[in-house]
Design a protein around this motif. Structure first.
Motif, PDB file in Angstrom:
ATOM      1  N   HIS A  54     -10.555  -6.650  10.269  1.00 35.66           N
ATOM      2  CA  HIS A  54      -9.718  -6.978  11.423  1.00 35.66           C
ATOM      3  C   HIS A  54     -10.450  -7.892  12.396  1.00 35.66           C
ATOM      4  CE1 HIS A  54      -6.767  -4.156  10.037  1.00 35.66           C
ATOM      5  NE2 HIS A  54      -7.679  -3.203   9.974  1.00 35.66           N
ATOM      6  N   ALA A  55     -11.758  -7.971  12.290  1.00 34.19           N
ATOM      7  CA  ALA A  55     -12.506  -8.801  13.224  1.00 34.19           C
ATOM      8  C   ALA A  55     -12.218 -10.284  13.000  1.00 34.19           C
ATOM      9  CB  ALA A  55     -13.997  -8.525  13.079  1.00 34.19           C
ATOM     10  N   ARG A  65      -8.098  -5.210  17.883  1.00 34.63           N
ATOM     11  CA  ARG A  65      -9.178  -5.212  16.879  1.00 34.63           C
ATOM     12  C   ARG A  65     -10.055  -3.979  17.021  1.00 34.63           C
ATOM     13  NH1 ARG A  65     -11.138 -10.937  18.085  1.00 34.63           N
ATOM     14  NH2 ARG A  65      -9.201 -12.001  17.740  1.00 34.63           N
ATOM     15  N   SER A  69     -10.458  -1.140  14.231  1.00 40.07           N
ATOM     16  CA  SER A  69     -11.799  -0.900  13.685  1.00 40.07           C
ATOM     17  C   SER A  69     -12.225   0.547  13.898  1.00 40.07           C
ATOM     18  CB  SER A  69     -12.809  -1.835  14.353  1.00 40.07           C
ATOM     19  OG  SER A  69     -12.472  -3.173  14.083  1.00 40.07           O
TER      20      SER A  69
END
Length: 157
Positions: A54-55, A65, A69
Motif C-alpha cells: 500500500h505504500a 496507507r 499497513s
C-alpha cells in the motif's frame, strides 16, 4: 414474424447476461485462487510478500496507507490474543479436571472409611452380645442361645 424477433432479442439478452455472469465468475475464481495461494492451505497467516504494497499506491492518502499497513499487524495481534485465551481455557479445563479427580478420590476414600467403621461397630456390638450370651449361659440358657444366634448372624462370620 414478431415472435421470431422477440425470440432473437431474448436469445441475445440471455447471451449477454451469460457472458457477464461467466466473466464475473471467472474474476471471482481468480481472486479466490490468489487468496488461497497467499493464505496457504494450512490457514496460516499470509507472508508479507503476498500482502499488497500500500505504500506504493499513489491513490491513497497517508492515513489510509497507515491504516492498511497496520491491519495485518492488528490481525496478528488478535490471533495471538485468541491463542492466549484458548491456551488459558485449556489450562483451566485441565486444572478443573484434576481438582474433580482429587475430589472424587477423596469422596471414595471417605465412603470406604465410613463403611469400614460401620462394619467394625457392628462386629464390636456382636462381640459384646456374644459375651453377654456367654455370661447368661448358666443362668438363662434360652436367652443365651437366642443372643448367641443373633451375635453369630451379625458377627464377623
Amino acid at each position: 414474424m414478431q415472435d421470431r424477433d422477440g425470440a432473437h432479442r431474448l436469445l441475445a439478452l440471455l447471451r449477454e447476461r451469460f457472458s457477464t455472469i461467466s466473466l464475473v465468475w471467472a474474476s471471482s475464481a481468480r481472486s479466490a485462487m490468489t487468496r488461497a495461494t497467499c493464505t496457504g492451505a494450512t490457514g496460516r497467516p499470509a507472508p508479507r510478500s503476498c500482502s499488497p504494497d500500500h505504500a506504493a499506491d499513489p491513490a491513497l492518502t497517508l492515513p489510509e496507507r497507515d491504516f492498511l499497513s497496520a491491519a495485518p499487524d492488528a490481525r496478528a495481534a488478535e490471533r495471538r490474543v485468541a491463542a492466549r485465551i484458548s491456551r488459558r481455557h485449556r489450562i483451566l479445563a485441565v486444572w478443573l479436571s484434576a481438582v474433580l479427580a482429587v475430589a472424587l478420590l477423596t469422596a471414595l476414600a471417605i465412603w470406604q472409611a465410613y463403611a469400614d467403621n460401620a462394619r467394625r461397630r457392628t462386629q464390636e456390638a456382636a462381640r459384646q452380645v456374644a459375651d453377654v450370651a456367654d455370661a447368661l449361659r448358666t443362668t438363662d440358657p434360652r436367652t443365651a442361645l437366642l443372643l448367641g444366634a443373633a451375635a453369630w448372624t451379625r458377627g464377623p462370620g
